[in-house]
Design a protein around this motif. Structure first.
Motif, PDB file in Angstrom:
ATOM      1  N   SER A   1       0.820  -1.202   0.000  1.00 48.97           N
ATOM      2  CA  SER A   1       0.000   0.000   0.000  1.00 48.97           C
ATOM      3  C   SER A   1       0.866   1.270   0.000  1.00 48.97           C
ATOM      4  O   SER A   1       0.544   2.261  -0.669  1.00 48.97           O
ATOM      5  CB  SER A   1      -0.911  -0.076   1.228  1.00 48.97           C
ATOM      6  N   GLU A   2       1.990   1.217   0.687  1.00 45.80           N
ATOM      7  CA  GLU A   2       2.894   2.382   0.724  1.00 45.80           C
ATOM      8  C   GLU A   2       3.477   2.720  -0.650  1.00 45.80           C
ATOM      9  O   GLU A   2       3.834   3.866  -0.902  1.00 45.80           O
ATOM     10  CB  GLU A   2       4.069   2.108   1.677  1.00 45.80           C
ATOM     11  N   VAL A   3       3.631   1.704  -1.512  1.00 45.78           N
ATOM     12  CA  VAL A   3       4.223   1.968  -2.831  1.00 45.78           C
ATOM     13  C   VAL A   3       3.162   2.017  -3.935  1.00 45.78           C
ATOM     14  O   VAL A   3       3.480   1.944  -5.121  1.00 45.78           O
ATOM     15  CB  VAL A   3       5.339   0.942  -3.187  1.00 45.78           C
ATOM     16  N   THR A   4       1.902   2.142  -3.547  1.00 42.43           N
ATOM     17  CA  THR A   4       0.803   2.174  -4.516  1.00 42.43           C
ATOM     18  C   THR A   4       0.328   3.608  -4.737  1.00 42.43           C
ATOM     19  O   THR A   4       0.051   4.329  -3.781  1.00 42.43           O
ATOM     20  CB  THR A   4      -0.363   1.291  -4.011  1.00 42.43           C
ATOM     21  N   ASP A   5       0.250   4.014  -6.011  1.00 42.84           N
ATOM     22  CA  ASP A   5      -0.289   5.337  -6.360  1.00 42.84           C
ATOM     23  C   ASP A   5      -1.811   5.318  -6.271  1.00 42.84           C
ATOM     24  O   ASP A   5      -2.433   4.272  -6.453  1.00 42.84           O
ATOM     25  CB  ASP A   5       0.044   5.687  -7.823  1.00 42.84           C
ATOM     26  N   ASP A   6      -2.382   6.491  -6.048  1.00 41.01           N
ATOM     27  CA  ASP A   6      -3.835   6.644  -6.092  1.00 41.01           C
ATOM     28  C   ASP A   6      -4.239   6.829  -7.555  1.00 41.01           C
ATOM     29  O   ASP A   6      -4.057   7.890  -8.145  1.00 41.01           O
ATOM     30  CB  ASP A   6      -4.236   7.873  -5.268  1.00 41.01           C
ATOM     31  N   LYS A   7      -4.797   5.768  -8.141  1.00 42.59           N
ATOM     32  CA  LYS A   7      -5.095   5.786  -9.578  1.00 42.59           C
ATOM     33  C   LYS A   7      -6.287   6.673  -9.947  1.00 42.59           C
ATOM     34  O   LYS A   7      -6.555   6.884 -11.132  1.00 42.59           O
ATOM     35  CB  LYS A   7      -5.286   4.367 -10.111  1.00 42.59           C
ATOM     36  N   SER A   8      -6.983   7.193  -8.940  1.00 43.91           N
ATOM     37  CA  SER A   8      -8.092   8.099  -9.254  1.00 43.91           C
ATOM     38  C   SER A   8      -7.550   9.492  -9.630  1.00 43.91           C
ATOM     39  O   SER A   8      -8.288  10.335 -10.129  1.00 43.91           O
ATOM     40  CB  SER A   8      -9.049   8.208  -8.058  1.00 43.91           C
ATOM     41  N   LEU A   9      -6.266   9.728  -9.386  1.00 44.91           N
ATOM     42  CA  LEU A   9      -5.680  11.038  -9.694  1.00 44.91           C
ATOM     43  C   LEU A   9      -5.088  11.048 -11.106  1.00 44.91           C
ATOM     44  O   LEU A   9      -4.687  10.012 -11.621  1.00 44.91           O
ATOM     45  CB  LEU A   9      -4.570  11.353  -8.690  1.00 44.91           C
ATOM     46  N   PRO A  10      -5.008  12.241 -11.718  1.00 42.60           N
ATOM     47  CA  PRO A  10      -4.371  12.327 -13.043  1.00 42.60           C
ATOM     48  C   PRO A  10      -2.890  11.934 -12.956  1.00 42.60           C
ATOM     49  O   PRO A  10      -2.266  12.092 -11.896  1.00 42.60           O
ATOM     50  CB  PRO A  10      -4.498  13.803 -13.424  1.00 42.60           C
ATOM     51  N   LYS A  11      -2.341  11.442 -14.061  1.00 39.39           N
ATOM     52  CA  LYS A  11      -0.997  10.879 -14.068  1.00 39.39           C
ATOM     53  C   LYS A  11       0.070  11.873 -13.575  1.00 39.39           C
ATOM     54  O   LYS A  11       0.952  11.521 -12.783  1.00 39.39           O
ATOM     55  CB  LYS A  11      -0.639  10.381 -15.478  1.00 39.39           C
ATOM     56  N   ALA A  12      -0.005  13.113 -14.032  1.00 42.57           N
ATOM     57  CA  ALA A  12       1.011  14.107 -13.648  1.00 42.57           C
ATOM     58  C   ALA A  12       1.002  14.331 -12.134  1.00 42.57           C
ATOM     59  O   ALA A  12       2.050  14.452 -11.499  1.00 42.57           O
ATOM     60  CB  ALA A  12       0.769  15.418 -14.387  1.00 42.57           C
TER      61      ALA A  12
END
Ligand code: ZN
Length: 177
Positions: A86-97
């Protein structure tokens, strides 16, 4: 407590979930190749003494790239593994930039174990970019990726000298203007 049997279970768990995914590079390597490389780097960097950490390395992209949730990981491999992933997981609901900006910002605040996974991930990604760059990436996109990786890695430094050297060596294989 997880054992070497659970590490074997993690490899198969990941292989099944990532079955239809390929790497972005023009060679289109199976996704599992990236997971085995990251885990090998983590094991070599740490002497392989922390099985939870190696399991988390195998599973580091599974929340981001498959339907597996943190709760699934908790159930299958325990809270420590789920926490590292979970610590190395991005929040995919956010735009890539925004996700890329947040990776730099968050990297200095994560656990030393999560930093080791991140260092191995960025190193493996540069190896892939060197060997098999995506066909549609112009040179400046490659350079931007390296520059961004260096910023994420800068926030993780002081965690594992050997791995930090592997990353620096990978950067040195590129001719950057
Ligand atoms: Zn990865």
């Amino acid at each position: 407590m997880n054992t070497i049997t659970d590490l074997a279970r993690a490899y198969h768990f990941a292989a099944v979930r990532h079955t239809n995914q390929k790497r972005k590079g023009k060679a289109g390597e199976p996704y599992i190749n990236h997971l085995t490389e990251v885990t090998e780097l983590v094991a070599s960097a740490t002497g392989g003494g922390d099985i939870d950490l190696m399991i988390a390395a195998v599973l580091h992209d599974i929340i981001e790239d498959t339907g597996v949730t943190k709760a699934d990981l908790e159930h299958a491999f325990g809270g420590r593994v789920a926490g590292f992933v979970s610590e190395v997981t991005d929040d995919k609901s956010l735009p890539k930039a925004e996700r890329k900006r947040l990776q730099i910002e968050h990297a200095s605040h994560i656990s030393p174990e999560a930093k080791i996974i991140k260092l191995a991930d960025k190193t493996a990604n540069l190896h892939s970019l060197r060997k098999s760059p995506p066909a549609d990436w112009p040179a400046d996109q490659v350079e931007d990726y390296i520059t961004w990786s260096q910023k994420v890695v800068a926030a993780c430094r002081g965690t594992n000298k050997w791995l930090e050297q592997r990353f620096d060596e990978a950067v040195a294989t590129f001719e950057i203007r």
